[in-house]
Motif scaffolding. Structure first.
Motif, PDB file in Angstrom:
ATOM      1  N   THR A   1       0.829  -1.220   0.000  1.00  0.00           N
ATOM      2  CA  THR A   1       0.000   0.000   0.000  1.00  0.00           C
ATOM      3  C   THR A   1       0.863   1.271   0.000  1.00  0.00           C
ATOM      4  OG1 THR A   1      -0.214  -0.026   2.417  1.00  0.00           O
ATOM      5  CG2 THR A   1      -1.962  -1.102   1.135  1.00  0.00           C
TER       6      THR A   1
ATOM      7  N   ARG B   1       3.009   6.381  -2.644  1.00  0.00           N
ATOM      8  CA  ARG B   1       4.169   6.865  -3.398  1.00  0.00           C
ATOM      9  C   ARG B   1       3.752   7.278  -4.816  1.00  0.00           C
ATOM     10  NH1 ARG B   1       9.351   5.695  -1.642  1.00  0.00           N
ATOM     11  NH2 ARG B   1       9.373   4.883   0.476  1.00  0.00           N
TER      12      ARG B   1
ATOM     13  N   VAL C   1       6.086  11.817  -0.035  1.00  0.00           N
ATOM     14  CA  VAL C   1       4.961  10.949   0.399  1.00  0.00           C
ATOM     15  C   VAL C   1       4.301  11.348   1.718  1.00  0.00           C
ATOM     16  CG1 VAL C   1       4.157   8.566   0.254  1.00  0.00           C
ATOM     17  CG2 VAL C   1       6.544   9.029  -0.129  1.00  0.00           C
TER      18      VAL C   1
ATOM     19  N   ARG D   1      -6.591   9.594   2.285  1.00  0.00           N
ATOM     20  CA  ARG D   1      -6.702   8.334   3.033  1.00  0.00           C
ATOM     21  C   ARG D   1      -8.066   7.688   2.799  1.00  0.00           C
ATOM     22  NH1 ARG D   1      -1.858   7.624   5.481  1.00  0.00           N
ATOM     23  NH2 ARG D   1      -2.549   5.509   5.883  1.00  0.00           N
TER      24      ARG D   1
ATOM     25  N   ARG E   1      18.500   0.549   6.344  1.00  0.00           N
ATOM     26  CA  ARG E   1      18.284   1.471   5.226  1.00  0.00           C
ATOM     27  C   ARG E   1      19.620   1.820   4.553  1.00  0.00           C
ATOM     28  NH1 ARG E   1      13.352   0.930   4.244  1.00  0.00           N
ATOM     29  NH2 ARG E   1      11.868   2.641   4.228  1.00  0.00           N
TER      30      ARG E   1
ATOM     31  N   ASP F   1      -1.780   1.142   8.287  1.00  0.00           N
ATOM     32  CA  ASP F   1      -3.109   1.180   8.907  1.00  0.00           C
ATOM     33  C   ASP F   1      -3.993   0.041   8.396  1.00  0.00           C
ATOM     34  OD1 ASP F   1      -3.371   2.044   6.307  1.00  0.00           O
ATOM     35  OD2 ASP F   1      -4.781   3.662   6.751  1.00  0.00           O
TER      36      ASP F   1
HETATM   37  O1   DC Z   1       6.146   1.704   3.209  1.00  0.00           O
HETATM   38  P1   DC Z   1       6.651   2.899   2.403  1.00  0.00           P
HETATM   39  O2   DC Z   1       7.957   3.478   2.900  1.00  0.00           O
HETATM   40  O3   DC Z   1       6.687   2.641   0.945  1.00  0.00           O
HETATM   41  O4   DC Z   1       5.548   4.035   2.657  1.00  0.00           O
HETATM   42  C1   DC Z   1       5.680   5.291   2.077  1.00  0.00           C
HETATM   43  C2   DC Z   1       4.952   6.337   2.930  1.00  0.00           C
HETATM   44  O5   DC Z   1       3.549   6.125   2.870  1.00  0.00           O
HETATM   45  C3   DC Z   1       5.330   6.392   4.405  1.00  0.00           C
HETATM   46  O6   DC Z   1       5.509   7.755   4.782  1.00  0.00           O
HETATM   47  C4   DC Z   1       4.153   5.854   5.128  1.00  0.00           C
HETATM   48  C5   DC Z   1       3.006   6.070   4.171  1.00  0.00           C
HETATM   49  N1   DC Z   1       2.038   4.977   4.223  1.00  0.00           N
HETATM   50  C6   DC Z   1       0.888   5.196   4.908  1.00  0.00           C
HETATM   51  O7   DC Z   1       0.710   6.284   5.490  1.00  0.00           O
HETATM   52  N2   DC Z   1      -0.073   4.226   4.963  1.00  0.00           N
HETATM   53  C7   DC Z   1       0.128   3.055   4.351  1.00  0.00           C
HETATM   54  N3   DC Z   1      -0.828   2.120   4.411  1.00  0.00           N
HETATM   55  C8   DC Z   1       1.321   2.802   3.652  1.00  0.00           C
HETATM   56  C9   DC Z   1       2.266   3.796   3.614  1.00  0.00           C
END
Ligand code: DC
Length: 217
Positions: free
Chosen positions: A35, A40, A99, A109, A157, A131
């Motif tokens: 997700t 992204r 992001v 959202r 990382r 979430d």
């Molecule tokens: O998991 P990731 O690093 O690719 O997530 C990118 C951004 O998106 C990170 O700031 C958290 C957000 N995100 C979110 O708020 N809810 C999600 N379900 C997945 C990612």
């Protein structure tokens, strides 16, 4: 109608969610959904459209307007934007920095919730995010929350060649008003400090099997 099984894997950045989720999905033959890639993709889209990321209204409007579709390729769900899969573009440092702004917008959202819930059209899922167990599929019996100390996650990382301020990301993920990152009710919490990806994945696989077996009785 038989409800698909949803394995929700939430957790902090660099807690091993992606690799673990893919392994768990492969083990069970379920479809994997990232997700984060959806948020992204929206951040990348906003950058290409020169949308002011600090303007919540403009970001929310962009999310309502963009043309997206979902496809399942080899048991992995991809989001296409105008038919294009921005695989590399969504991983750049520019997109990563953008992001958190789009992910904090309530309208975004809401929109993502509908999109992510629609992934059940692909059958049984392993869905990773922030979430999933709290908001997207709160009724699933299969919830996991991965974490590790900040120093260890930062090291991971770096090892991946990515320089990122994880403390800042943790803060924006857990402090936003809508669907902040938190441990879902009933989730198995795995602090995987010092554990390999194989060990973390196996722990989840064993627990899912235990819960599936308990359902039959
Ligand atoms: O998991 P990731 O690093 O690719 O997530 C990118 C951004 O998106 C990170 O700031 C958290 C957000 N995100 C979110 O708020 N809810 C999600 N379900 C997945 C990612």
């Amino acid at each position: 109608m038989i409800q698909p099984i949803i394995i929700a894997i939430d957790g902090t950045s660099a807690s091993g969610k992606s690799t673990t989720s893919k392994r768990v999905a492969r083990h069970f033959g379920y479809t994997y959904v990232d997700t984060g890639a959806m948020y992204r993709a929206l951040a990348w889209y906003c950058l290409t459209q020169h949308i002011d990321l600090h303007n919540e209204k403009a970001v929310g409007a962009a999310c309502r307007k963009w043309k997206t579709s979902l496809v399942n390729v080899d048991h992995q769900v991809r989001i296409l934007v105008d038919g294009y899969y921005p695989e590399k573009e969504i991983r750049t440092s520019e997109t990563s920095a953008a992001v958190p702004f789009v992910a904090a917008v309530g309208k975004v959202r809401e929109w993502m919730k509908t999109l992510q819930q629609s992934c059940s059209q692909f059958g049984n899922l392993v869905m990773e995010g922030r979430d999933i167990g709290t908001t997207i599929f709160p009724d699933t019996d299969f919830k996991f929350y991965l974490d590790a100390p900040l120093a260890e996650r930062s090291k991971r990382r770096w090892a991946d060649g990515v320089s990122e301020d994880l403390a800042k990301r943790d803060h924006s993920d857990s402090q936003r008003a809508t669907s902040p990152l938190m441990i879902p009710l009933g989730a198995m919490v795995i602090n995987n400090a010092g554990m390999t990806i194989e060990q973390t994945s196996q722990l989840i696989i064993d627990e899912v099997q235990r819960r599936l077996a308990a359902r039959k009785h």
